[in-house]
Design an enzyme around this catalytic site. Sequence first.
Site, PDB file in Angstrom:
ATOM      1  N   GLU A  99       3.753 -27.666  82.866  1.00  0.00           N
ATOM      2  CA  GLU A  99       3.162 -26.480  83.163  1.00  0.00           C
ATOM      3  C   GLU A  99       3.988 -25.273  84.027  1.00  0.00           C
ATOM      4  O   GLU A  99       4.838 -25.786  84.659  1.00  0.00           O
ATOM      5  CB  GLU A  99       1.991 -26.481  83.968  1.00  0.00           C
ATOM      6  N   ASP A 103      -1.513 -21.938  90.270  1.00  0.00           N
ATOM      7  CA  ASP A 103      -1.976 -20.852  91.072  1.00  0.00           C
ATOM      8  C   ASP A 103      -3.333 -21.220  91.615  1.00  0.00           C
ATOM      9  O   ASP A 103      -3.408 -21.966  92.776  1.00  0.00           O
ATOM     10  CB  ASP A 103      -2.069 -19.650  90.168  1.00  0.00           C
ATOM     11  N   LYS A 131       1.879 -22.127  93.558  1.00  0.00           N
ATOM     12  CA  LYS A 131       1.709 -21.046  94.699  1.00  0.00           C
ATOM     13  C   LYS A 131       0.523 -21.839  95.347  1.00  0.00           C
ATOM     14  O   LYS A 131      -0.758 -21.333  95.175  1.00  0.00           O
ATOM     15  CB  LYS A 131       1.023 -20.005  93.767  1.00  0.00           C
ATOM     16  N   VAL A 153       4.793 -13.290  89.677  1.00  0.00           N
ATOM     17  CA  VAL A 153       6.199 -13.430  89.089  1.00  0.00           C
ATOM     18  C   VAL A 153       6.200 -13.604  87.537  1.00  0.00           C
ATOM     19  O   VAL A 153       5.393 -13.779  86.894  1.00  0.00           O
ATOM     20  CB  VAL A 153       6.752 -14.875  89.743  1.00  0.00           C
TER      21      VAL A 153
END
Length: 175
Positions: A99, A103, A131, A153
């Site tokens: 992946e 997040d 993250k 990003v």
Amino acid sequence: MPDMPVLDRILFSPEQIKARVEELGREISADYRGKQPLFVGILRGSIMFYADLLREISVDCTMDFMCLSSYTGTNSTGEVRTMLDLRESIKGRHVVIVEDIVDTGLTLDYLMGNLKNRGAASIEICCLLDKPANRKVEVTPKYVGFQIENEFVIGYGLDYNELYRNLPYIGVFKK
Ligand code: 5GP
């Protein structure tokens, strides 16, 4: 410095990405010796990472892909849907999900739930970026390229409105 009107700053250069992807490839190859893993690329964000990582895998392996989409309606429920499923059965296989970024964790949580009952011998997650600050559900990738702050990003497969996936580096999107 290249012309970067949409970027706040570059986070990882092509050289930094390459070096880290090589390390991950070595680590995964060592862990999966003799296991003939199946690498499942999650389209479309992982495409660059997947293509580079797989070239660093030195054990026999096979490839397959899934395309997932997050449904973000007005109430942003975080609902995820399968747009393209695997071609091959994963029964008895050692699966490595590849992946781009974890997040909230909702996408991979959905995916793990979806794959859990298909009889894989093992399922691990390899993500380029993590993250952790923004997690809503617990997801623990075994292989992580880089941990980053809670910033949006782009580049190296990651998009903003489908643009900028082709950038060879990863940068923070300018708000
Ligand atoms: P999650 O379900 O873990 O919240 O997010 C997973 C997906 O959201 C990723 O596969 C990616 O497509 C998208 N995403 C999350 N953070 C970012 C980001 O910083 N930049 C981009 N371009 N996409 C992101």
